[in-house]
Design a protein around this motif. Structure first.
Motif, PDB file in Angstrom:
ATOM      1  N   ARG A  87      39.899  46.140  45.133  1.00  0.00           N
ATOM      2  CA  ARG A  87      39.025  44.823  45.082  1.00  0.00           C
ATOM      3  C   ARG A  87      40.134  43.532  44.538  1.00  0.00           C
ATOM      4  NH1 ARG A  87      34.652  43.952  41.067  1.00  0.00           N
ATOM      5  NH2 ARG A  87      35.500  46.126  40.575  1.00  0.00           N
ATOM      6  N   LEU A  88      40.947  43.868  43.735  1.00  0.00           N
ATOM      7  CA  LEU A  88      41.951  42.713  43.359  1.00  0.00           C
ATOM      8  C   LEU A  88      42.874  42.441  44.305  1.00  0.00           C
ATOM      9  CD1 LEU A  88      42.299  43.912  39.716  1.00  0.00           C
ATOM     10  CD2 LEU A  88      41.428  41.696  40.292  1.00  0.00           C
ATOM     11  N   ASN A  89      43.208  43.401  45.119  1.00  0.00           N
ATOM     12  CA  ASN A  89      44.364  43.217  46.111  1.00  0.00           C
ATOM     13  C   ASN A  89      44.139  42.962  47.352  1.00  0.00           C
ATOM     14  OD1 ASN A  89      46.860  43.216  44.275  1.00  0.00           O
ATOM     15  ND2 ASN A  89      46.116  45.132  43.389  1.00  0.00           N
ATOM     16  N   ARG A  90      42.940  43.045  47.823  1.00  0.00           N
ATOM     17  CA  ARG A  90      42.753  42.679  49.207  1.00  0.00           C
ATOM     18  C   ARG A  90      42.634  41.219  49.835  1.00  0.00           C
ATOM     19  NH1 ARG A  90      36.933  43.012  47.119  1.00  0.00           N
ATOM     20  NH2 ARG A  90      36.148  40.849  47.225  1.00  0.00           N
ATOM     21  N   ALA A  91      43.119  41.110  50.848  1.00  0.00           N
ATOM     22  CA  ALA A  91      43.143  39.628  51.314  1.00  0.00           C
ATOM     23  C   ALA A  91      41.983  38.658  51.175  1.00  0.00           C
ATOM     24  CB  ALA A  91      43.534  39.649  52.632  1.00  0.00           C
ATOM     25  N   GLY A  92      42.073  37.604  50.937  1.00  0.00           N
ATOM     26  CA  GLY A  92      40.760  36.774  50.926  1.00  0.00           C
ATOM     27  C   GLY A  92      40.587  36.590  49.604  1.00  0.00           C
ATOM     28  N   SER A  93      39.350  35.514  49.499  1.00  0.00           N
ATOM     29  CA  SER A  93      38.633  35.294  48.455  1.00  0.00           C
ATOM     30  C   SER A  93      39.200  34.960  47.125  1.00  0.00           C
ATOM     31  CB  SER A  93      37.609  36.271  48.060  1.00  0.00           C
ATOM     32  OG  SER A  93      36.520  35.891  46.937  1.00  0.00           O
ATOM     33  N   SER A  94      40.697  34.567  47.121  1.00  0.00           N
ATOM     34  CA  SER A  94      41.379  33.578  46.077  1.00  0.00           C
ATOM     35  C   SER A  94      41.569  34.843  44.954  1.00  0.00           C
ATOM     36  CB  SER A  94      40.916  32.681  45.348  1.00  0.00           C
ATOM     37  OG  SER A  94      39.641  32.951  44.731  1.00  0.00           O
ATOM     38  N   LEU A  95      41.530  36.220  45.089  1.00  0.00           N
ATOM     39  CA  LEU A  95      41.686  37.048  44.026  1.00  0.00           C
ATOM     40  C   LEU A  95      43.021  37.459  43.839  1.00  0.00           C
ATOM     41  CD1 LEU A  95      38.839  39.518  44.374  1.00  0.00           C
ATOM     42  CD2 LEU A  95      38.998  37.719  42.821  1.00  0.00           C
ATOM     43  N   GLN A  96      43.882  37.106  45.106  1.00  0.00           N
ATOM     44  CA  GLN A  96      45.487  37.152  44.859  1.00  0.00           C
ATOM     45  C   GLN A  96      46.130  35.997  44.508  1.00  0.00           C
ATOM     46  OE1 GLN A  96      46.390  38.427  48.915  1.00  0.00           O
ATOM     47  NE2 GLN A  96      45.830  40.562  48.616  1.00  0.00           N
ATOM     48  N   TRP A  97      45.669  34.997  44.042  1.00  0.00           N
ATOM     49  CA  TRP A  97      46.186  33.887  43.363  1.00  0.00           C
ATOM     50  C   TRP A  97      47.190  34.256  42.303  1.00  0.00           C
ATOM     51  CZ3 TRP A  97      42.538  29.221  43.193  1.00  0.00           C
ATOM     52  CH2 TRP A  97      42.121  28.827  44.109  1.00  0.00           C
ATOM     53  N   ASP A  98      48.209  33.875  42.308  1.00  0.00           N
ATOM     54  CA  ASP A  98      49.211  34.507  41.310  1.00  0.00           C
ATOM     55  C   ASP A  98      48.896  34.723  39.811  1.00  0.00           C
ATOM     56  OD1 ASP A  98      50.926  34.398  43.526  1.00  0.00           O
ATOM     57  OD2 ASP A  98      52.050  32.548  43.152  1.00  0.00           O
ATOM     58  N   ALA A  99      48.592  33.601  39.168  1.00  0.00           N
ATOM     59  CA  ALA A  99      48.384  33.503  37.849  1.00  0.00           C
ATOM     60  C   ALA A  99      48.085  32.183  37.517  1.00  0.00           C
ATOM     61  CB  ALA A  99      49.257  34.023  37.032  1.00  0.00           C
ATOM     62  N   PRO A 100      46.981  31.543  37.759  1.00  0.00           N
ATOM     63  CA  PRO A 100      46.585  30.037  37.477  1.00  0.00           C
ATOM     64  C   PRO A 100      47.049  29.606  36.177  1.00  0.00           C
ATOM     65  CG  PRO A 100      44.800  31.009  38.172  1.00  0.00           C
ATOM     66  CD  PRO A 100      45.723  32.068  38.165  1.00  0.00           C
ATOM     67  N   ASP A 101      48.429  28.604  36.325  1.00  0.00           N
ATOM     68  CA  ASP A 101      49.095  28.092  34.849  1.00  0.00           C
ATOM     69  C   ASP A 101      49.325  29.327  34.027  1.00  0.00           C
ATOM     70  OD1 ASP A 101      48.833  25.484  36.060  1.00  0.00           O
ATOM     71  OD2 ASP A 101      46.709  25.495  35.208  1.00  0.00           O
ATOM     72  N   GLY A 102      49.820  30.386  34.655  1.00  0.00           N
ATOM     73  CA  GLY A 102      50.361  31.532  33.845  1.00  0.00           C
ATOM     74  C   GLY A 102      49.243  32.330  33.161  1.00  0.00           C
ATOM     75  N   ASP A 103      47.974  32.130  33.681  1.00  0.00           N
ATOM     76  CA  ASP A 103      46.982  33.033  33.021  1.00  0.00           C
ATOM     77  C   ASP A 103      46.611  34.164  34.049  1.00  0.00           C
ATOM     78  OD1 ASP A 103      44.861  34.175  31.857  1.00  0.00           O
ATOM     79  OD2 ASP A 103      43.452  32.417  32.210  1.00  0.00           O
ATOM     80  N   GLY A 104      47.434  35.311  34.062  1.00  0.00           N
ATOM     81  CA  GLY A 104      46.928  36.276  34.803  1.00  0.00           C
ATOM     82  C   GLY A 104      45.799  37.111  34.533  1.00  0.00           C
ATOM     83  N   TRP A 105      45.289  36.987  33.542  1.00  0.00           N
ATOM     84  CA  TRP A 105      44.040  37.709  33.029  1.00  0.00           C
ATOM     85  C   TRP A 105      42.732  37.038  34.064  1.00  0.00           C
ATOM     86  CZ3 TRP A 105      44.331  42.251  31.360  1.00  0.00           C
ATOM     87  CH2 TRP A 105      45.483  42.617  30.441  1.00  0.00           C
ATOM     88  N   SER A 106      43.199  35.712  34.371  1.00  0.00           N
ATOM     89  CA  SER A 106      41.879  35.036  35.062  1.00  0.00           C
ATOM     90  C   SER A 106      41.339  35.636  36.539  1.00  0.00           C
ATOM     91  CB  SER A 106      42.187  33.476  35.387  1.00  0.00           C
ATOM     92  OG  SER A 106      43.422  33.577  36.286  1.00  0.00           O
ATOM     93  N   ARG A 107      42.471  36.205  37.202  1.00  0.00           N
ATOM     94  CA  ARG A 107      41.629  37.222  38.225  1.00  0.00           C
ATOM     95  C   ARG A 107      40.821  38.135  38.109  1.00  0.00           C
ATOM     96  NH1 ARG A 107      45.665  40.838  41.408  1.00  0.00           N
ATOM     97  NH2 ARG A 107      47.177  41.626  39.585  1.00  0.00           N
ATOM     98  N   TYR A 108      41.254  39.028  36.790  1.00  0.00           N
ATOM     99  CA  TYR A 108      40.422  40.043  36.545  1.00  0.00           C
ATOM    100  C   TYR A 108      38.935  39.503  36.026  1.00  0.00           C
ATOM    101  CZ  TYR A 108      44.979  42.319  36.579  1.00  0.00           C
ATOM    102  OH  TYR A 108      45.960  42.921  36.891  1.00  0.00           O
ATOM    103  N   ARG A 109      38.878  38.548  35.285  1.00  0.00           N
ATOM    104  CA  ARG A 109      37.678  37.804  34.878  1.00  0.00           C
ATOM    105  C   ARG A 109      36.748  37.398  36.232  1.00  0.00           C
ATOM    106  NH1 ARG A 109      41.146  35.683  31.128  1.00  0.00           N
ATOM    107  NH2 ARG A 109      41.193  33.523  32.399  1.00  0.00           N
ATOM    108  N   HIS A 110      37.734  36.824  37.347  1.00  0.00           N
ATOM    109  CA  HIS A 110      36.967  36.180  38.566  1.00  0.00           C
ATOM    110  C   HIS A 110      36.403  37.336  39.328  1.00  0.00           C
ATOM    111  CE1 HIS A 110      36.606  33.624  41.783  1.00  0.00           C
ATOM    112  NE2 HIS A 110      37.058  34.232  42.535  1.00  0.00           N
ATOM    113  N   ALA A 111      37.073  38.643  39.163  1.00  0.00           N
ATOM    114  CA  ALA A 111      36.598  39.653  40.191  1.00  0.00           C
ATOM    115  C   ALA A 111      35.657  40.626  39.064  1.00  0.00           C
ATOM    116  CB  ALA A 111      37.892  40.456  40.519  1.00  0.00           C
ATOM    117  N   GLY A 112      35.460  40.181  37.933  1.00  0.00           N
ATOM    118  CA  GLY A 112      34.347  40.963  37.171  1.00  0.00           C
ATOM    119  C   GLY A 112      35.200  42.356  36.974  1.00  0.00           C
ATOM    120  N   VAL A 113      36.513  42.274  36.723  1.00  0.00           N
ATOM    121  CA  VAL A 113      37.058  43.611  36.378  1.00  0.00           C
ATOM    122  C   VAL A 113      37.659  43.644  34.988  1.00  0.00           C
ATOM    123  CG1 VAL A 113      39.356  45.152  36.739  1.00  0.00           C
ATOM    124  CG2 VAL A 113      37.943  44.037  38.731  1.00  0.00           C
ATOM    125  N   VAL A 114      37.080  44.718  34.134  1.00  0.00           N
ATOM    126  CA  VAL A 114      37.825  45.101  32.901  1.00  0.00           C
ATOM    127  C   VAL A 114      38.965  45.666  32.865  1.00  0.00           C
ATOM    128  CG1 VAL A 114      37.000  45.779  30.570  1.00  0.00           C
ATOM    129  CG2 VAL A 114      35.338  44.822  31.916  1.00  0.00           C
TER     130      VAL A 114
END
Length: 110
Positions: A71-98
């Motif tokens: 889910r985190l690594n599929r194309a689309g839906s901005s889940l692959q964005w690098d790490a907004p301003d260095g916050d790598g944990w944001s993509r997990y929060r955005h995807a609802g992944v613990v």
């Protein structure tokens, strides 16, 4: 996480490509993932010691399930964005992944 190791995947919290960009030329980061062009960890590297300090600061790993990894690594839906301003944990929060942070050498797969 109670799943057997074979059912977990190690993820780089800040994608490795973003770590390399920080080391080489932070201004080349994907504009979708940064609100400014400033480095997130003092890059670019100016010496071997500086390179290691950037790497040490940004290299974080965590466990996720195989389904969460997909889910985190599929194309689309901005889940692959690098790490907004260095916050790598944001993509997990955005995807609802613990995600479960790896902190010990013994946590790594054998």
């Amino acid at each position: 996480m109670q799943l057997p190791r074979g059912q977990r995947v190690v993820e780089h919290v800040i994608p490795f490509k973003r770590i390399v960009i920080e080391i080489v030329d932070p201004s080349q980061a994907d504009p979708r993932s940064n609100t400014h062009n400033a480095p997130i960890a003092g890059g670019p590297a100016t010496s071997p010691e500086h390179l290691i300090s950037i790497f040490d600061r940004l290299l974080q790993k965590c466990w996720v399930t195989k389904d969460e990894h997909d889910r985190l690594n599929r194309a689309g839906s901005s889940l692959q964005w690098d790490a907004p301003d260095g916050d790598g944990w944001s993509r997990y929060r955005h995807a609802g992944v613990v995600a479960h942070r790896l902190t010990e050498v013994d946590d790594l797969p054998r």
